[in-house]
Design a protein around this motif. Structure first.
Motif, PDB file in Angstrom:
ATOM      1  N   GLU A 110       1.159  -0.653   0.239  1.00 12.19           N
ATOM      2  CA  GLU A 110      -0.175   0.236   0.068  1.00 12.19           C
ATOM      3  C   GLU A 110       0.911   1.166   0.091  1.00 12.19           C
ATOM      4  O   GLU A 110       1.939   1.812   0.719  1.00 12.19           O
ATOM      5  CB  GLU A 110      -0.550   0.197   1.245  1.00 12.19           C
ATOM      6  N   ARG A 111       0.765   1.805  -0.871  1.00 11.06           N
ATOM      7  CA  ARG A 111       1.449   3.565  -0.534  1.00 11.06           C
ATOM      8  C   ARG A 111       0.621   4.593  -0.274  1.00 11.06           C
ATOM      9  O   ARG A 111      -0.483   5.327  -0.952  1.00 11.06           O
ATOM     10  CB  ARG A 111       1.847   3.520  -2.567  1.00 11.06           C
ATOM     11  N   PHE A 112       0.566   5.103   0.856  1.00  2.97           N
ATOM     12  CA  PHE A 112      -0.015   5.892   1.199  1.00  2.97           C
ATOM     13  C   PHE A 112      -0.340   7.207   0.627  1.00  2.97           C
ATOM     14  O   PHE A 112       0.937   8.077  -0.172  1.00  2.97           O
ATOM     15  CB  PHE A 112       0.517   5.892   2.462  1.00  2.97           C
ATOM     16  N   ALA A 142      -5.457  10.404   7.555  1.00  5.84           N
ATOM     17  CA  ALA A 142      -6.949  10.222   7.130  1.00  5.84           C
ATOM     18  C   ALA A 142      -7.061   8.685   6.763  1.00  5.84           C
ATOM     19  O   ALA A 142      -8.033   8.590   7.481  1.00  5.84           O
ATOM     20  CB  ALA A 142      -7.053  10.750   6.324  1.00  5.84           C
ATOM     21  N   ILE A 143      -6.061   7.512   6.451  1.00  4.86           N
ATOM     22  CA  ILE A 143      -6.072   6.642   6.514  1.00  4.86           C
ATOM     23  C   ILE A 143      -6.271   5.673   7.636  1.00  4.86           C
ATOM     24  O   ILE A 143      -7.240   5.151   7.863  1.00  4.86           O
ATOM     25  CB  ILE A 143      -4.845   5.503   6.653  1.00  4.86           C
ATOM     26  N   GLN A 177     -10.329  -7.150  -4.944  1.00  4.53           N
ATOM     27  CA  GLN A 177     -11.033  -5.435  -5.057  1.00  4.53           C
ATOM     28  C   GLN A 177     -11.836  -5.297  -4.635  1.00  4.53           C
ATOM     29  O   GLN A 177     -12.461  -3.438  -4.637  1.00  4.53           O
ATOM     30  CB  GLN A 177     -11.444  -5.646  -6.642  1.00  4.53           C
ATOM     31  N   ARG A 178     -13.012  -5.604  -3.892  1.00  2.88           N
ATOM     32  CA  ARG A 178     -13.865  -5.363  -3.042  1.00  2.88           C
ATOM     33  C   ARG A 178     -13.024  -4.550  -1.771  1.00  2.88           C
ATOM     34  O   ARG A 178     -13.479  -3.735  -1.020  1.00  2.88           O
ATOM     35  CB  ARG A 178     -14.744  -6.599  -2.290  1.00  2.88           C
ATOM     36  N   TRP A 179     -12.078  -4.976  -1.146  1.00  2.00           N
ATOM     37  CA  TRP A 179     -11.708  -4.373   0.187  1.00  2.00           C
ATOM     38  C   TRP A 179     -10.946  -2.837  -1.000  1.00  2.00           C
ATOM     39  O   TRP A 179     -10.864  -1.962   0.215  1.00  2.00           O
ATOM     40  CB  TRP A 179     -10.584  -5.334   0.235  1.00  2.00           C
ATOM     41  N   LYS A 205      -9.441   3.003  -2.446  1.00  2.00           N
ATOM     42  CA  LYS A 205      -8.691   3.293  -3.013  1.00  2.00           C
ATOM     43  C   LYS A 205      -8.019   5.439  -2.963  1.00  2.00           C
ATOM     44  O   LYS A 205      -7.918   5.613  -3.730  1.00  2.00           O
ATOM     45  CB  LYS A 205      -8.884   2.646  -4.349  1.00  2.00           C
ATOM     46  N   ASP A 206      -8.939   5.591  -2.320  1.00  3.75           N
ATOM     47  CA  ASP A 206      -9.008   7.619  -1.980  1.00  3.75           C
ATOM     48  C   ASP A 206      -8.025   7.252  -1.141  1.00  3.75           C
ATOM     49  O   ASP A 206      -7.543   8.440  -1.204  1.00  3.75           O
ATOM     50  CB  ASP A 206     -10.664   8.140  -1.938  1.00  3.75           C
ATOM     51  N   LEU A 207      -7.230   6.743  -0.343  1.00  2.18           N
ATOM     52  CA  LEU A 207      -6.749   7.191   0.452  1.00  2.18           C
ATOM     53  C   LEU A 207      -5.176   6.033  -0.337  1.00  2.18           C
ATOM     54  O   LEU A 207      -3.904   6.611   0.369  1.00  2.18           O
ATOM     55  CB  LEU A 207      -6.998   6.790   1.920  1.00  2.18           C
ATOM     56  N   MET A 208      -5.476   5.171  -0.928  1.00  5.99           N
ATOM     57  CA  MET A 208      -3.706   4.464  -1.276  1.00  5.99           C
ATOM     58  C   MET A 208      -3.738   3.738  -1.933  1.00  5.99           C
ATOM     59  O   MET A 208      -5.381   3.615  -2.501  1.00  5.99           O
ATOM     60  CB  MET A 208      -2.812   3.900   0.012  1.00  5.99           C
TER      61      MET A 208
END
Length: 91
Positions: free
Chosen positions: A8-10, A15-16, A58-60, A65-68
């Motif tokens: 994961e690239r923050f 916010a995460i 993909q569901r997770w 995806k808006d944050l990382m």
């Protein structure tokens, strides 16, 4: 069951962690968190996960995806690779 290393690239670490506190991991049933490591600059996370159904990622990811940004890599343990190589006669 197959292991996956999720990178994961923050985009926004505070916010995460706020969302994580409020909503938890938001993982679909069948996708199992094993462990994770986070770099000291809070820019990336490496998560070891386990599932029989790769499509659950993909569901997770849609929840985060808006944050990382994500990279999902199927992995094997060193022991599994040694056994596989030995059975092929490569060791």
């Amino acid at each position: 069951m197959m292991f996956y290393m999720v990178v994961e690239r923050f985009k926004d670490a505070p916010a995460i962690y706020q969302r994580l506190r409020e909503k938890g991991r938001m993982m679909p049933e069948g996708l199992e968190y094993v462990s994770s490591w986070i770099d000291v600059n809070l820019k990336a996370c490496w998560q070891l996960m386990l599932t029989e159904d790769e499509s659950l990622f993909q569901r997770w990811i849609d929840n985060w995806k808006d944050l990382m940004d994500f990279e999902v890599v199927p992995v094997r343990t060193s022991a599994e690779v040694r056994e596989m190589m030995a059975s092929r006669g490569d060791l």
